[in-house]
Design an enzyme around this catalytic site. Sequence first.
Site, PDB file in Angstrom:
ATOM      1  N   ARG A   1     113.629 106.347 -35.677  1.00  0.00           N
ATOM      2  CA  ARG A   1     113.927 107.781 -35.545  1.00  0.00           C
ATOM      3  C   ARG A   1     114.168 108.179 -34.086  1.00  0.00           C
ATOM      4  O   ARG A   1     115.191 108.783 -33.753  1.00  0.00           O
ATOM      5  CB  ARG A   1     112.759 108.604 -36.114  1.00  0.00           C
ATOM      6  CG  ARG A   1     112.700 108.622 -37.627  1.00  0.00           C
ATOM      7  CD  ARG A   1     111.472 109.360 -38.086  1.00  0.00           C
ATOM      8  NE  ARG A   1     110.297 108.587 -37.761  1.00  0.00           N
ATOM      9  CZ  ARG A   1     109.602 107.877 -38.652  1.00  0.00           C
ATOM     10  NH1 ARG A   1     109.934 107.892 -39.908  1.00  0.00           N
ATOM     11  NH2 ARG A   1     108.558 107.164 -38.283  1.00  0.00           N
ATOM     12  N   ILE A   2     113.217 107.848 -33.201  1.00  0.00           N
ATOM     13  CA  ILE A   2     113.358 108.266 -31.803  1.00  0.00           C
ATOM     14  C   ILE A   2     114.460 107.470 -31.116  1.00  0.00           C
ATOM     15  O   ILE A   2     115.308 108.037 -30.416  1.00  0.00           O
ATOM     16  CB  ILE A   2     112.007 108.126 -31.053  1.00  0.00           C
ATOM     17  CG1 ILE A   2     110.957 109.026 -31.708  1.00  0.00           C
ATOM     18  CG2 ILE A   2     112.172 108.490 -29.576  1.00  0.00           C
ATOM     19  CD1 ILE A   2     109.533 108.822 -31.213  1.00  0.00           C
TER      20      ILE A   2
ATOM     21  N   ASP B   1     116.254  95.423 -32.703  1.00  0.00           N
ATOM     22  CA  ASP B   1     115.415  95.889 -33.812  1.00  0.00           C
ATOM     23  C   ASP B   1     115.714  94.996 -35.010  1.00  0.00           C
ATOM     24  O   ASP B   1     116.725  95.169 -35.696  1.00  0.00           O
ATOM     25  CB  ASP B   1     115.722  97.364 -34.146  1.00  0.00           C
ATOM     26  CG  ASP B   1     114.711  97.949 -35.134  1.00  0.00           C
ATOM     27  OD1 ASP B   1     114.248  97.206 -36.029  1.00  0.00           O
ATOM     28  OD2 ASP B   1     114.390  99.146 -35.017  1.00  0.00           O
TER      29      ASP B   1
ATOM     30  N   ASP C   1     105.425 107.347 -19.820  1.00  0.00           N
ATOM     31  CA  ASP C   1     104.702 108.481 -20.402  1.00  0.00           C
ATOM     32  C   ASP C   1     103.383 108.008 -20.997  1.00  0.00           C
ATOM     33  O   ASP C   1     102.521 108.821 -21.328  1.00  0.00           O
ATOM     34  CB  ASP C   1     105.557 109.137 -21.502  1.00  0.00           C
ATOM     35  CG  ASP C   1     104.893 110.374 -22.108  1.00  0.00           C
ATOM     36  OD1 ASP C   1     104.413 111.215 -21.318  1.00  0.00           O
ATOM     37  OD2 ASP C   1     104.847 110.498 -23.340  1.00  0.00           O
TER      38      ASP C   1
ATOM     39  N   GLU D   1      94.344 105.175 -21.525  1.00  0.00           N
ATOM     40  CA  GLU D   1      94.605 106.606 -21.309  1.00  0.00           C
ATOM     41  C   GLU D   1      93.311 107.403 -21.421  1.00  0.00           C
ATOM     42  O   GLU D   1      92.587 107.209 -22.392  1.00  0.00           O
ATOM     43  CB  GLU D   1      95.627 107.116 -22.327  1.00  0.00           C
ATOM     44  CG  GLU D   1      97.002 106.503 -22.122  1.00  0.00           C
ATOM     45  CD  GLU D   1      98.063 107.049 -23.087  1.00  0.00           C
ATOM     46  OE1 GLU D   1      97.751 107.958 -23.863  1.00  0.00           O
ATOM     47  OE2 GLU D   1      99.189 106.547 -23.050  1.00  0.00           O
TER      48      GLU D   1
ATOM     49  N   HIS E   1     101.337 111.291 -21.179  1.00  0.00           N
ATOM     50  CA  HIS E   1     101.541 111.259 -22.648  1.00  0.00           C
ATOM     51  C   HIS E   1     102.026 112.622 -23.166  1.00  0.00           C
ATOM     52  O   HIS E   1     101.372 113.258 -23.994  1.00  0.00           O
ATOM     53  CB  HIS E   1     100.255 110.825 -23.353  1.00  0.00           C
ATOM     54  CG  HIS E   1     100.504 110.237 -24.716  1.00  0.00           C
ATOM     55  ND1 HIS E   1      99.795 109.183 -25.224  1.00  0.00           N
ATOM     56  CD2 HIS E   1     101.409 110.557 -25.681  1.00  0.00           C
ATOM     57  CE1 HIS E   1     100.236 108.890 -26.438  1.00  0.00           C
ATOM     58  NE2 HIS E   1     101.217 109.715 -26.737  1.00  0.00           N
ATOM     59  N   GLN E   2     103.201 113.023 -22.643  1.00  0.00           N
ATOM     60  CA  GLN E   2     103.740 114.346 -22.958  1.00  0.00           C
ATOM     61  C   GLN E   2     104.873 114.313 -23.977  1.00  0.00           C
ATOM     62  O   GLN E   2     105.486 115.341 -24.252  1.00  0.00           O
ATOM     63  CB  GLN E   2     104.296 114.985 -21.667  1.00  0.00           C
ATOM     64  CG  GLN E   2     103.246 115.243 -20.611  1.00  0.00           C
ATOM     65  CD  GLN E   2     102.342 116.367 -21.012  1.00  0.00           C
ATOM     66  OE1 GLN E   2     102.745 117.511 -21.054  1.00  0.00           O
ATOM     67  NE2 GLN E   2     101.110 116.045 -21.354  1.00  0.00           N
ATOM     68  N   GLY E   3     105.170 113.112 -24.518  1.00  0.00           N
ATOM     69  CA  GLY E   3     106.344 112.958 -25.394  1.00  0.00           C
ATOM     70  C   GLY E   3     106.462 114.020 -26.467  1.00  0.00           C
ATOM     71  O   GLY E   3     107.535 114.587 -26.681  1.00  0.00           O
ATOM     72  N   ALA E   4     105.360 114.283 -27.151  1.00  0.00           N
ATOM     73  CA  ALA E   4     105.413 115.232 -28.263  1.00  0.00           C
ATOM     74  C   ALA E   4     104.903 116.606 -27.851  1.00  0.00           C
ATOM     75  O   ALA E   4     104.746 117.484 -28.694  1.00  0.00           O
ATOM     76  CB  ALA E   4     104.593 114.691 -29.425  1.00  0.00           C
TER      77      ALA E   4
HETATM   78  P1  NAD Z   1     110.123 104.560 -36.314  1.00  0.00           P
HETATM   79  O1  NAD Z   1     109.189 103.881 -37.244  1.00  0.00           O
HETATM   80  O2  NAD Z   1     111.118 105.520 -36.861  1.00  0.00           O
HETATM   81  O3  NAD Z   1     110.931 103.478 -35.460  1.00  0.00           O
HETATM   82  C1  NAD Z   1     110.342 102.331 -34.940  1.00  0.00           C
HETATM   83  C2  NAD Z   1     111.386 101.233 -34.976  1.00  0.00           C
HETATM   84  O4  NAD Z   1     110.806 100.074 -34.381  1.00  0.00           O
HETATM   85  C3  NAD Z   1     111.816 100.847 -36.413  1.00  0.00           C
HETATM   86  O5  NAD Z   1     113.217 100.930 -36.537  1.00  0.00           O
HETATM   87  C4  NAD Z   1     111.325  99.410 -36.569  1.00  0.00           C
HETATM   88  O6  NAD Z   1     112.226  98.618 -37.317  1.00  0.00           O
HETATM   89  C5  NAD Z   1     111.272  98.958 -35.118  1.00  0.00           C
HETATM   90  N1  NAD Z   1     110.361  97.832 -34.916  1.00  0.00           N
HETATM   91  C6  NAD Z   1     109.156  97.595 -35.491  1.00  0.00           C
HETATM   92  N2  NAD Z   1     108.635  96.445 -35.033  1.00  0.00           N
HETATM   93  C7  NAD Z   1     109.532  95.950 -34.147  1.00  0.00           C
HETATM   94  C8  NAD Z   1     109.568  94.784 -33.354  1.00  0.00           C
HETATM   95  N3  NAD Z   1     108.576  93.890 -33.396  1.00  0.00           N
HETATM   96  N4  NAD Z   1     110.641  94.592 -32.543  1.00  0.00           N
HETATM   97  C9  NAD Z   1     111.648  95.501 -32.505  1.00  0.00           C
HETATM   98  N5  NAD Z   1     111.687  96.601 -33.264  1.00  0.00           N
HETATM   99  C10 NAD Z   1     110.637  96.826 -34.061  1.00  0.00           C
HETATM  100  O7  NAD Z   1     109.198 105.271 -35.235  1.00  0.00           O
HETATM  101  P2  NAD Z   1     109.598 106.475 -34.252  1.00  0.00           P
HETATM  102  O8  NAD Z   1     109.336 107.758 -34.932  1.00  0.00           O
HETATM  103  O9  NAD Z   1     110.942 106.217 -33.668  1.00  0.00           O
HETATM  104  O10 NAD Z   1     108.468 106.299 -33.138  1.00  0.00           O
HETATM  105  C11 NAD Z   1     108.395 105.129 -32.332  1.00  0.00           C
HETATM  106  C12 NAD Z   1     107.094 105.126 -31.559  1.00  0.00           C
HETATM  107  O11 NAD Z   1     107.110 106.165 -30.590  1.00  0.00           O
HETATM  108  C13 NAD Z   1     105.854 105.450 -32.405  1.00  0.00           C
HETATM  109  O12 NAD Z   1     105.341 104.326 -33.063  1.00  0.00           O
HETATM  110  C14 NAD Z   1     104.901 105.993 -31.393  1.00  0.00           C
HETATM  111  O13 NAD Z   1     104.064 104.955 -30.923  1.00  0.00           O
HETATM  112  C15 NAD Z   1     105.787 106.470 -30.252  1.00  0.00           C
HETATM  113  N6  NAD Z   1     105.657 107.915 -30.032  1.00  0.00           N
HETATM  114  C16 NAD Z   1     105.253 108.348 -28.803  1.00  0.00           C
HETATM  115  C17 NAD Z   1     105.103 109.703 -28.554  1.00  0.00           C
HETATM  116  C18 NAD Z   1     104.685 110.210 -27.202  1.00  0.00           C
HETATM  117  O14 NAD Z   1     104.070 111.246 -27.123  1.00  0.00           O
HETATM  118  N7  NAD Z   1     105.024 109.534 -26.128  1.00  0.00           N
HETATM  119  C19 NAD Z   1     105.362 110.634 -29.576  1.00  0.00           C
HETATM  120  C20 NAD Z   1     105.803 110.161 -30.811  1.00  0.00           C
HETATM  121  C21 NAD Z   1     105.942 108.796 -31.035  1.00  0.00           C
END
Ligand code: NAD
Length: 303
Positions: free
Chosen positions: A149-150, A169, A254, A259, A277-280
């Site tokens: 997603r991100i 991925d 971030d 932490e 850790h301000q991502g969200a």
């Molecule tokens: P998501 O599940 O939609 O996407 C994660 C992707 O990683 C998937 O497409 C998956 O196939 C891939 N993946 C899994 N294992 C893998 C590997 N070993 N090698 C390569 N790719 C791999 O998740 P998302 O919503 O995009 O979020 C990603 C991450 O961002 C979350 O797990 C979270 O830890 C982090 N996040 C951080 C903040 C923040 O405040 N900084 C906020 C939200 C999410």
Amino acid sequence: MVKILVTDPLHEDAIKILEEVGDVEIATGLSKEELLEKVKDAEVLVVRSGTKVTREVIENAEKLKVIGRAGVGVDNIDLDAATEKGIIVVNAPDASSISVAELTMGLMLAAARNIPQATASLKRGEWDRKSFKGIELYGKTLGIVGLGRIGQQVAKRAQAFGMNIIAYDPYIPEEVANSLGIKLVDLNTLCKESDFITLHVPLTPKTKHMIGKEQINLMKKNAIIVNCARGGLIDEKALYEALKEKKIRAAALDVFEEEPPKDNPLLTLDNVIGTPHQGASTEEAQKSAGTIVAEQIKKVLKG
Ligand code: NAD
């Protein structure tokens, strides 16, 4: 009434929804002992990323039915322990994608143009127009690790900046990547070919330290690495050595292995910029994550 324990800051609209179904107790900044005590008679526990919902916490929570995570990553919750006790875990996977993608773009630009360093210099009363020469994003290759997603939201925005996108991925079908105009490559190729590298995978035993000395050694001398996912994805010692010796250009972080960071040497380096850790942490993401999770909790409680 059902006791709903909230141990991290939660949007007011989410609290209102929870108050419709139970007694809400908000108790943030708890010590481990305080959490163990408070969770004893809670039927619902709502957290963000701050609270560590360990096996001990779960086993202490005699009445717990639901854990709500107002956000995406559930690596702060022991899912095995929750499953063993039949506790339902709900989260809000979509709520913060745009916010994290926007922060990622912000950190990329900030690192490329030395914006934080130049701001600090300006505020010291200096007018230094030579030290902060940067690089453009335009025409550069961005390597996205984790095209979920991100990662996909980052790709869209980076394409608008004229960047060429490659991604690693193993779980994303080639057709999906192709339709987004992104070339899938293996991790080593991504490390070798990227000018910017950004991480968007979950933290799991498999992804822990997936960026270590070996991967960093493959990177370009001018590479900039951005991490808005989880600190544990990068071996911070290896990153520190590489940045200190200027083997890569910069890092924008971030998230950190520990932490809040305690005496983290990365934070002593001029070529490291970051955010706590301000991502969200946007009004929109917090409101959305909180209300989505509160609605799910309401549904579970109503059966
Ligand atoms: P998501 O599940 O939609 O996407 C994660 C992707 O990683 C998937 O497409 C998956 O196939 C891939 N993946 C899994 N294992 C893998 C590997 N070993 N090698 C390569 N790719 C791999 O998740 P998302 O919503 O995009 O979020 C990603 C991450 O961002 C979350 O797990 C979270 O830890 C982090 N996040 C951080 C903040 C923040 O405040 N900084 C906020 C939200 C999410």
